[in-house]
Scaffold this active site. Structure first.
Site, PDB file in Angstrom:
ATOM      1  N   GLU A   1       2.762 -29.187  -9.999  1.00  0.00           N
ATOM      2  CA  GLU A   1       3.430 -29.274  -8.700  1.00  0.00           C
ATOM      3  C   GLU A   1       2.407 -29.197  -7.561  1.00  0.00           C
ATOM      4  O   GLU A   1       1.487 -28.385  -7.589  1.00  0.00           O
ATOM      5  CB  GLU A   1       4.421 -28.111  -8.585  1.00  0.00           C
ATOM      6  CG  GLU A   1       5.166 -28.024  -7.272  1.00  0.00           C
ATOM      7  CD  GLU A   1       6.105 -26.835  -7.208  1.00  0.00           C
ATOM      8  OE1 GLU A   1       6.994 -26.829  -6.350  1.00  0.00           O
ATOM      9  OE2 GLU A   1       5.944 -25.893  -8.033  1.00  0.00           O
TER      10      GLU A   1
ATOM     11  N   LYS B   1      11.959 -32.584  -4.520  1.00  0.00           N
ATOM     12  CA  LYS B   1      12.469 -31.326  -5.049  1.00  0.00           C
ATOM     13  C   LYS B   1      13.828 -30.997  -4.445  1.00  0.00           C
ATOM     14  O   LYS B   1      14.006 -31.029  -3.224  1.00  0.00           O
ATOM     15  CB  LYS B   1      11.456 -30.203  -4.772  1.00  0.00           C
ATOM     16  CG  LYS B   1      11.726 -28.891  -5.503  1.00  0.00           C
ATOM     17  CD  LYS B   1      10.540 -27.950  -5.322  1.00  0.00           C
ATOM     18  CE  LYS B   1      10.686 -26.662  -6.096  1.00  0.00           C
ATOM     19  NZ  LYS B   1       9.487 -25.795  -5.947  1.00  0.00           N
TER      20      LYS B   1
ATOM     21  N   CYS C   1       9.541 -27.832 -10.743  1.00  0.00           N
ATOM     22  CA  CYS C   1       9.494 -26.364 -10.845  1.00  0.00           C
ATOM     23  C   CYS C   1      10.878 -25.718 -10.787  1.00  0.00           C
ATOM     24  O   CYS C   1      11.586 -25.668 -11.783  1.00  0.00           O
ATOM     25  CB  CYS C   1       8.568 -25.792  -9.764  1.00  0.00           C
ATOM     26  SG  CYS C   1       7.980 -24.120 -10.149  1.00  0.00           S
TER      27      CYS C   1
ATOM     28  N   SER D   1       3.985 -22.157 -11.131  1.00  0.00           N
ATOM     29  CA  SER D   1       4.686 -20.918 -11.487  1.00  0.00           C
ATOM     30  C   SER D   1       3.680 -19.790 -11.683  1.00  0.00           C
ATOM     31  O   SER D   1       2.918 -19.792 -12.649  1.00  0.00           O
ATOM     32  CB  SER D   1       5.494 -21.130 -12.773  1.00  0.00           C
ATOM     33  OG  SER D   1       6.200 -19.959 -13.133  1.00  0.00           O
TER      34      SER D   1
ATOM     35  N   LEU E   1     -18.718   2.799  -7.268  1.00  0.00           N
ATOM     36  CA  LEU E   1     -18.508   3.278  -8.641  1.00  0.00           C
ATOM     37  C   LEU E   1     -18.535   4.802  -8.635  1.00  0.00           C
ATOM     38  O   LEU E   1     -19.593   5.410  -8.449  1.00  0.00           O
ATOM     39  CB  LEU E   1     -19.592   2.716  -9.564  1.00  0.00           C
ATOM     40  CG  LEU E   1     -19.324   2.772 -11.061  1.00  0.00           C
ATOM     41  CD1 LEU E   1     -18.125   1.908 -11.426  1.00  0.00           C
ATOM     42  CD2 LEU E   1     -20.550   2.300 -11.838  1.00  0.00           C
TER      43      LEU E   1
ATOM     44  N   ILE F   1     -11.744   6.133 -13.530  1.00  0.00           N
ATOM     45  CA  ILE F   1     -11.216   5.017 -14.309  1.00  0.00           C
ATOM     46  C   ILE F   1     -10.995   3.768 -13.468  1.00  0.00           C
ATOM     47  O   ILE F   1     -11.240   2.646 -13.920  1.00  0.00           O
ATOM     48  CB  ILE F   1      -9.910   5.448 -15.024  1.00  0.00           C
ATOM     49  CG1 ILE F   1      -9.411   4.354 -15.967  1.00  0.00           C
ATOM     50  CG2 ILE F   1      -8.824   5.823 -14.018  1.00  0.00           C
ATOM     51  CD1 ILE F   1     -10.293   4.130 -17.151  1.00  0.00           C
TER      52      ILE F   1
ATOM     53  N   SER G   1     -12.466   2.567 -10.635  1.00  0.00           N
ATOM     54  CA  SER G   1     -13.672   1.805 -10.306  1.00  0.00           C
ATOM     55  C   SER G   1     -14.346   1.272 -11.557  1.00  0.00           C
ATOM     56  O   SER G   1     -14.959   0.196 -11.542  1.00  0.00           O
ATOM     57  CB  SER G   1     -14.646   2.653  -9.486  1.00  0.00           C
ATOM     58  OG  SER G   1     -15.082   3.794 -10.204  1.00  0.00           O
TER      59      SER G   1
ATOM     60  N   THR H   1     -10.676  -0.591  -5.042  1.00  0.00           N
ATOM     61  CA  THR H   1     -10.379  -0.156  -6.413  1.00  0.00           C
ATOM     62  C   THR H   1      -9.088   0.635  -6.547  1.00  0.00           C
ATOM     63  O   THR H   1      -8.806   1.190  -7.599  1.00  0.00           O
ATOM     64  CB  THR H   1     -11.546   0.689  -6.965  1.00  0.00           C
ATOM     65  OG1 THR H   1     -11.707   1.860  -6.155  1.00  0.00           O
ATOM     66  CG2 THR H   1     -12.843  -0.103  -6.981  1.00  0.00           C
TER      67      THR H   1
ATOM     68  N   GLU I   1      -1.265   4.667  -6.546  1.00  0.00           N
ATOM     69  CA  GLU I   1      -1.822   5.253  -5.325  1.00  0.00           C
ATOM     70  C   GLU I   1      -1.322   4.530  -4.083  1.00  0.00           C
ATOM     71  O   GLU I   1      -0.951   5.170  -3.086  1.00  0.00           O
ATOM     72  CB  GLU I   1      -3.346   5.198  -5.386  1.00  0.00           C
ATOM     73  CG  GLU I   1      -3.953   6.037  -6.499  1.00  0.00           C
ATOM     74  CD  GLU I   1      -5.439   5.792  -6.668  1.00  0.00           C
ATOM     75  OE1 GLU I   1      -6.079   6.591  -7.384  1.00  0.00           O
ATOM     76  OE2 GLU I   1      -5.966   4.816  -6.098  1.00  0.00           O
TER      77      GLU I   1
ATOM     78  N   LYS J   1       0.454   1.930   5.627  1.00  0.00           N
ATOM     79  CA  LYS J   1      -0.856   1.779   4.999  1.00  0.00           C
ATOM     80  C   LYS J   1      -0.940   0.476   4.208  1.00  0.00           C
ATOM     81  O   LYS J   1      -1.933  -0.254   4.263  1.00  0.00           O
ATOM     82  CB  LYS J   1      -1.141   2.955   4.054  1.00  0.00           C
ATOM     83  CG  LYS J   1      -1.448   4.269   4.729  1.00  0.00           C
ATOM     84  CD  LYS J   1      -1.882   5.295   3.687  1.00  0.00           C
ATOM     85  CE  LYS J   1      -2.263   6.612   4.321  1.00  0.00           C
ATOM     86  NZ  LYS J   1      -2.731   7.596   3.313  1.00  0.00           N
TER      87      LYS J   1
END
Length: 556
Positions: free
Chosen positions: A45, A114, A150, A176, A292, A296, A298, A398, A403, A522
């Site tokens: 598409e 379409k 689609c 898609s 870094l 976990i 990062s 990251t 979070e 945020k």
């Protein structure tokens, strides 16, 4: 009357707006298909302009150039090679449409528009396109092809009309996007259309990353008896040939391409890799910068980056504070070593001291609190952004979906960055995908095989290390509880009683709900990131920042 037809499925990776480059991909696919005896090459598409083009199609000069490129490709089909079925935004009667165009014999032989325009989640086609009436089939070399674009396949009306008006093979060009478990839904809908019409079906999907969307390809073809005759590989470009023969029971196809689809965790990981690779490459960044931390999030972000770009284009930076543990320093170093990427260390203690002195007169009489914690995160964010400005690499954020949902992130701190591969990945899934990567190397990955994330990173309690002896669970419910509640609220829109029926207490559910609502401001300022669930933050979930929802919760 034609009794044999060879149709190529061209699963290509276009870039939105890159008309010349996209046309080159189509030419390349056509050349490959011609060498294998194809009569027709089916492209995804809007393959001329890339999907989704969004407001680009509101610009007349853009549509003018699209038309010129289509006409150039059409002229090339005068060479006696295969015809092309391409997708493009197209003007008919002064209105803009999402169209499929058959290019054959040196001209635009047919145009189909379409009918069913999606207007949910990341799709807002009704803003830029006009819906068309129900289409009829296209006559191609003695065969009547029914083209569904689609969304036209997701409901029965278009397929039913095409069957009633004489279509013999259904062809579905697609854009898609990937999300977990969506491949099964696509296939079940295709089977439903085949069942309703008694016709075979060819489904050609785009592949590649476009902003927050990742298109997984995984194109396929079904015979009229529901047998799967072709399954293209997911997450990579591919041209497959299907050979069709007219029988007394209609058309029947055969193919040599049957690639098993990836399982769930592999598909999530490969979506992150492809999304990041195309975001970096298509936007011409030289590489990425990652803070870094020894944690976990990062670590798996770095693994994805190395698999996407190669270790030489991934620059990791450890930014210790006085609260950083030796374990974190060691784990970050071990992770960078396993991945083979550069790791520098830039201590933020001088910045903490400078900010403390600068603000001391204004903070006099007040005890340290989250303000000082956020200053550490912002010092790290400024450090990474300074390196990005100086050397050109993009900062990779990251933060994970857990979070981002509850606001456990610092604006202008750890939320700094140009892109996030974990934005739509809950913390529990982060661990599952990390364990998967330690046991498997993706076929198109540029990183090393074997373990890439140290075992201690997978087993230690997650912590932001912004104060002594801090862990995430000081502030948040256990991630198994948090993620289940968030999934109920974000993906499923369940109410309080329904969530409590899953075993969660009222106070915890209300607390998570309040955090989710308060963090909307945020999320509006967060970088884009790979969509992997049915409802990612951004276009999928559009909630007001200013809302009376909290007062409703307090009435419970």
């Amino acid at each position: 009357m034609t009794d044999r037809l060879t149709i190529a499925l061209a699963q290509i990776n276009p870039t939105v707006g890159a008309l010349a480059a996209n046309a080159a991909l189509i030419r390349q696919a056509r050349a490959q298909a011609a060498d294998r005896g194809a009569d027709l090459v089916v492209c995804p598409e809007l393959s001329i302009c890339g999907y989704p083009p969004e407001d680009l199609v509101l610009k007349p000069f853009f549509l003018d150039r699209v038309q010129a490129v289509v006409e150039e490709l059409a002229a090339e089909t005068a060479d006696g090679g295969p015809a092309l079925l391409v997708g493009a935004p197209w003007r008919v009667g002064g209105k803009r449409h999402n169209a499929a165009l058959l290019l054959d014999g040196g001209r635009i032989e047919a145009v189909r528009l379409k009918h069913d325009l999606p207007n949910y989640g990341p799709f807002d086609e009704k803003r830029v396109f006009e819906p068309a009436g129900l289409p009829g089939p296209i006559s191609f070399r003695g065969v009547r092809l029914g083209v569904l674009i689609c969304e036209d396949m997701w409901t029965p009306d278009v397929a039913e009309t095409l069957a009633e008006t004489g279509a013999e093979i259904l062809i579905v060009p697609n854009g898609s996007p990937f999300e977990m478990d969506k491949a099964d839904r696509r296939l079940s809908l295709a089977v439903a259309r085949v069942t309703e019409t008694g016709l075979p079906l060819i489904y050609v999907n785009q592949v590649g990353g476009q902003d927050e969307l990742v298109f997984d390809g995984a194109s396929f073809a079904l015979n009229a008896d529901h047998t799967l005759l072709a399954q293209l590989p997911a997450f990579e470009q591919h041209v497959a040939i299907t050979a069709w023969t007219r029988t007394t029971d209609g058309w029947r196809g055969s193919s040599t391409t049957l690639t098993p689809p990836p399982e769930r965790l592999e598909s999530v990981y490969r979506a992150m890799v492809l999304g990041l690779r195309d975001y970096v490459e298509k936007n011409r960044f030289p590489g990425v910068l990652i803070g870094l931390s020894g944690g976990i999030d990062s670590a798996i972000s770095a693994a994805v980056a190395v698999d996407a770009l190669g270790a030489d284009r991934v620059h990791c930076v450890m930014m210790p504070s006085p609260y950083t543990s030796q374990d974190s320093l060691d784990d970050a170093a071990d992770c960078a070593s396993l991945l083979g990427c550069r790791l520098d260390s830039i201590a933020i203690a001088p910045a903490m001291t400078a900010f403390a002195g600068m603000l001391a007169p204004h903070f006099a009489g007040r005890d340290p609190d989250i303000t000082e914690e956020n200053l550490q995160s912002r010092a790290r964010g400024m450090t990474l952004m300074a390196l990005s400005n100086k050397f050109g690499s993009m900062v990779l954020s990251t933060g994970n979906k857990s979070e981002m949902s509850v606001g456990y992130a610092t604006l202008y701190g750890d939320m700094c960055g140009g892109y996030s591969v974990l934005k739509d990945v809950y913390k529990t899934t982060v661990y599952d995908v990390s364990r998967w990567r330690n046991a498997h190397r993706p076929g198109d990955g540029l990183g090393p095989g074997g373990r890439v994330i140290p075992e201690r990173i997978l087993t230690k309690a997650p912590t932001a290390e912004l104060k002594p002896n801090q862990t995430d669970q000081d502030t948040l419910p256990p991630y198994e509880v948090l993620d289940d509640i968030l999934s109920c609220l974000v993906e499923q829109d369940l109410g309080l009683d329904e969530i409590m029926a899953r075993g969660h207490d009222r106070e915890t559910v209300n607390r998570v709900w309040r955090m989710l609502d308060r963090a909307e401001y945020k999320r509006r300022q967060a970088p884009p990131g790979v969509k992997v669930t049915a409802r990612s933050f951004g276009k999928d979930r559009r909630y007001p920042i200013t809302s009376g929802l909290l007062s409703l919760l307090q009435q419970k």
